[in-house]
Design a protein around this motif. Structure first.
Motif, short mmCIF file in Angstrom:
data_model
loop_
_atom_site.label_atom_id
_atom_site.label_comp_id
_atom_site.label_asym_id
_atom_site.label_seq_id
_atom_site.Cartn_x
_atom_site.Cartn_y
_atom_site.Cartn_z
N THR A 209 -7.33 1.29 -49.96
CA THR A 209 -5.95 0.69 -50.30
C THR A 209 -5.79 0.37 -52.11
O THR A 209 -6.84 0.33 -52.58
CB THR A 209 -5.18 -0.50 -49.48
N PHE A 210 -4.56 0.37 -52.29
CA PHE A 210 -4.44 0.06 -53.89
C PHE A 210 -4.19 -1.44 -54.12
O PHE A 210 -3.30 -1.85 -53.63
CB PHE A 210 -3.31 0.94 -54.48
N SER A 211 -5.05 -2.10 -55.03
CA SER A 211 -4.92 -3.29 -55.59
C SER A 211 -4.89 -3.23 -57.08
O SER A 211 -5.76 -2.54 -57.75
CB SER A 211 -5.91 -4.19 -55.03
N THR A 212 -3.78 -3.85 -57.87
CA THR A 212 -3.79 -3.79 -59.15
C THR A 212 -5.02 -4.31 -59.69
O THR A 212 -5.64 -3.64 -60.71
CB THR A 212 -2.47 -4.58 -59.62
N ASP A 213 -5.46 -5.58 -59.49
CA ASP A 213 -6.58 -6.22 -60.16
C ASP A 213 -7.93 -5.12 -59.91
O ASP A 213 -8.66 -5.08 -60.85
CB ASP A 213 -6.91 -7.41 -59.54
N THR A 214 -7.92 -4.71 -58.58
CA THR A 214 -9.27 -4.00 -58.45
C THR A 214 -8.98 -2.67 -59.23
O THR A 214 -10.23 -2.19 -60.02
CB THR A 214 -9.11 -3.45 -56.97
N TYR A 215 -7.92 -2.06 -59.69
CA TYR A 215 -7.91 -1.04 -60.26
C TYR A 215 -8.14 -1.08 -61.81
O TYR A 215 -8.97 -0.33 -62.42
CB TYR A 215 -6.37 -0.41 -60.26
N ILE A 216 -7.87 -2.38 -62.22
CA ILE A 216 -7.94 -2.79 -63.55
C ILE A 216 -9.48 -2.82 -63.91
O ILE A 216 -10.05 -2.48 -64.92
CB ILE A 216 -7.17 -3.89 -63.95
N ASN A 217 -10.19 -3.63 -62.78
CA ASN A 217 -11.42 -4.18 -63.11
C ASN A 217 -12.50 -3.30 -62.80
O ASN A 217 -13.55 -3.21 -63.12
CB ASN A 217 -11.81 -5.50 -62.37
N ALA A 218 -12.21 -2.50 -61.60
CA ALA A 218 -13.16 -1.49 -61.33
C ALA A 218 -12.26 -0.46 -60.62
O ALA A 218 -12.35 -0.17 -59.34
CB ALA A 218 -13.97 -2.29 -59.96
N PRO A 219 -11.77 0.47 -61.27
CA PRO A 219 -11.11 1.61 -61.09
C PRO A 219 -11.78 2.36 -59.90
O PRO A 219 -10.76 3.13 -59.45
CB PRO A 219 -10.51 2.17 -62.29
N THR A 220 -12.97 2.70 -60.05
CA THR A 220 -13.73 3.67 -59.04
C THR A 220 -13.59 3.13 -57.69
O THR A 220 -13.65 3.94 -56.97
CB THR A 220 -14.77 3.98 -59.58
N GLU A 221 -13.23 1.97 -57.67
CA GLU A 221 -13.33 1.40 -56.39
C GLU A 221 -11.93 1.38 -55.68
O GLU A 221 -11.80 0.94 -54.48
CB GLU A 221 -13.56 -0.17 -56.48
N SER A 222 -10.78 2.06 -56.32
CA SER A 222 -9.66 2.03 -56.06
C SER A 222 -9.26 3.46 -55.32
O SER A 222 -9.77 4.39 -55.83
CB SER A 222 -8.62 1.69 -57.09
N TYR A 223 -8.38 3.59 -54.36
CA TYR A 223 -8.16 4.81 -53.69
C TYR A 223 -7.42 5.83 -54.80
O TYR A 223 -6.78 5.22 -55.86
CB TYR A 223 -7.38 4.38 -52.65
#
Length: 555
Positions: A209-223
């Motif tokens: 799933t997409f999380s804004t904080d995850t995308y900013i801090n660890a983009p490769t972990e985002s879908y």
């Protein structure tokens, strides 16, 4: 002096001045070179990437702009309830955005639909996620009233689609705002080309799933990572990173792109009251000094305008056994809640800031607003957290095995995080050491119950001893061996209903008399419980300039 020499001197002076002005203008206003180093910005070969064309924050879906300023917060009218919890005080509010209407059933149903698709309740380990997000439709029941039509239909029937959602606790409202933030930023990245088109539908799953904080801090972990995108063109080409061979790689948006909207959240009590008063146009002395009684102009609940004279300006209880008035032109158009935008907006363009439903705000309730300590963006309820880290220093992204469930005091189980988000932990001494502006993670009780604020000052026998100002019941609900255990606090020594888990709600509702329509009125309710008369709307902080009309600040 010879005239030719004078003319030559003037020409040289003019040229020199033009060259100087040109060089100054070039060095100080160039968007593509740094005023700090002179290096190129947004160079195709790499280097610092920054959105130098950013104008101002784009208004996110559903919101209207509220220009900040100073106002008198609190009650100057008669305090007929004798609560003494809203003494007037001067406050300043930063500019922000707020939903023009309350969150509706249709908006909340979109949230439920997304959860149901991504975390199917048919799977045992996801069942609590969906059930924890469901509004409590049983709030409509009354021991001496027949309200089953609302119990069965109010949330889902299209006839109530544009009515404000109720039966939602403060905790559920916060979770909805978090979900909404991610969905809006997800869509913004897709429009800008940083996420694959329709990935929000085709790629999303419980593990991705997409999380804004995850995308900013660890983009490769985002879908939906756009490493699969080739021939990345358009205005966002400048944000492309290249490897040593010049190949495009790591095409991810950062905060510097300006594409991420600040998070949706509940408004603070101060923001809500300021917005409800609608002081954007009319700035008379009485209104500035807190003597504005309603979100609209005037001292009455009926309109004085010629075309609609006598029409009610809000949906509220007009008297005992009278929830709308006599049927016909005198009626306020509703017996329970009403569809949003049924009444005129205030000067900020906000609908139903009085009546229809009362609304949750972010603050923890206290009878006294501590304006002596802070008069800027006042808010009680700060709990500071930080991203949890793995042993290798990377952020810890929650998986389906890491979901944290809370059992609330009423026995309801709710998920407090979802897969794809970054695990949050309280801040520690690394963040608080030698700071003067905060000293711990949980600041809800700041200046609350110590010698400086306690009314029971004489009871402090020893220096540093504190008393318990708010002695509310402490019910205990837990799960043991799969069975829900409820333990009611039956102690006789309880003296208050106030604790750190009660939140402020503002505004009158369809169930309230006219007195509660005053934006200054404040009440409280447990954050994990819901009613048939409390809804909510979201807010968003403003970044950059205070005003959208930048000419106001030009000399």
């Amino acid at each position: 002096m010879d005239m030719k020499k004078v003319m030559a001197f003037k020409i040289i002076a003019v040229l020199a001045l033009a060259i100087f002005a040109t060089s100054c203008k070039k060095s100080s206003s160039s968007k593509n070179s740094s005023r700090a180093t002179g290096w190129a910005i947004n160079d195709k070969k790499g280097g610092f990437q920054y959105n130098s064309d950013f104008k101002e924050q784009e208004t996110a879906p559903g919101l209207v702009f509220i220009e900040g300023g100073t106002f008198t917060k609190g009650q100057v009218q008669d305090d007929v309830m004798h609560d003494w919890n809203n003494s007037p005080n001067q406050q300043h509010v930063q500019s922000f955005y707020m939903d023009e209407t309350e969150v509706t059933n249709a908006m909340y149903m979109e949230y439920l639909d997304w959860i149901k698709r991504v975390y199917p309740p048919s799977e045992d380990h996801f069942k609590a996620i969906y059930e924890g997000a469901l509004p409590d439709t049983l709030v409509w029941r009354n021991r001496l009233g027949f309200n089953e039509v609302m119990t069965e239909n109010y949330l889902r029937h299209p006839g109530y689609g544009e009515y404000p959602v109720v039966g939602v606790s403060w905790i559920q409202a916060v979770e909805f705002a978090n979900w909404r933030s991610d969905r809006v930023n997800e869509y913004n990245l897709e429009k800008a080309g940083f996420l694959k088109r329709d990935a929000k539908v085709t790629d999303v799953s419980s593990d991705q799933t997409f999380s804004t904080d995850t995308y900013i801090n660890a983009p490769t972990e985002s879908y939906g990572g756009n490493e699969e995108i080739t021939n990345f063109e358009g205005k966002n080409k400048r944000y492309v990173r290249t490897d040593v061979d010049g190949n495009e790689s790591n095409i991810y948006a950062t905060r510097e792109t300006g594409l991420f909207a600040p998070k949706y959240r509940l408004p603070t009590e101060t923001e809500w009251e300021y917005a409800a008063l609608g002081l954007s146009e009319l700035r008379s002395y009485n209104m500035y000094r807190g003597r504005k009684k309603y979100p609209w102009d005037g001292q009455y609940t009926r309109s004085g305008k010629r075309k609609i004279r006598g029409d009610q300006m809000a949906n509220f209880k007009q008297g005992k056994g009278d929830y709308g008035g006599i049927a016909g032109w005198s009626d306020d158009g509703a017996d329970i809640t009403n569809a949003v935008k049924s009444y005129a907006p205030n000067d900020f363009g906000l609908y139903d800031m009085a009546g229809n439903v009362a609304e949750w705000v972010a603050d923890v309730y206290r009878p006294i607003v501590d304006d002596e300590f802070n008069d800027f963006n006042y808010y009680r309820g700060n709990v500071y957290t930080k991203n949890a880290l793995n042993e290798d220093g990377s952020v810890k992204v929650i998986t389906t095995d890491d979901i944290v469930y809370d059992t609330l005091s009423n026995g309801k189980v709710i998920a407090r995080n979802l897969p794809g988000e970054i695990l949050q932990v309280p801040i520690d001494e690394n963040e608080t050491y030698l700071r003067t502006n905060f000293d711990k993670s949980d600041e809800i009780n700041f200046r609350d119950g110590d010698r400086r604020s306690s009314r029971e000052f004489s009871n402090f026998e020893d220096e540093g001893k504190t008393s318990e100002m708010y002695n509310a019941p402490k019910h205990n609900t837990r799960i043991e061996n799969g069975e829900l255990i409820r333990e009611n606090d039956k102690a006789n020594g309880r003296t208050s209903l106030i604790n750190d888990e009660v939140r402020v709600y503002k505004g009158g509702s369809w169930k309230d008399r006219e007195y509660w329509l005053d934006p200054a009125q404040r009440r409280f309710f447990p954050q994990d419980m819901a009613t048939d008369y409390i809804g909510f709307r979201c807010a968003m902080s403003r970044v950059g300039s205070k005003s959208k009309n930048k000419n106001k600040t030009k000399n």
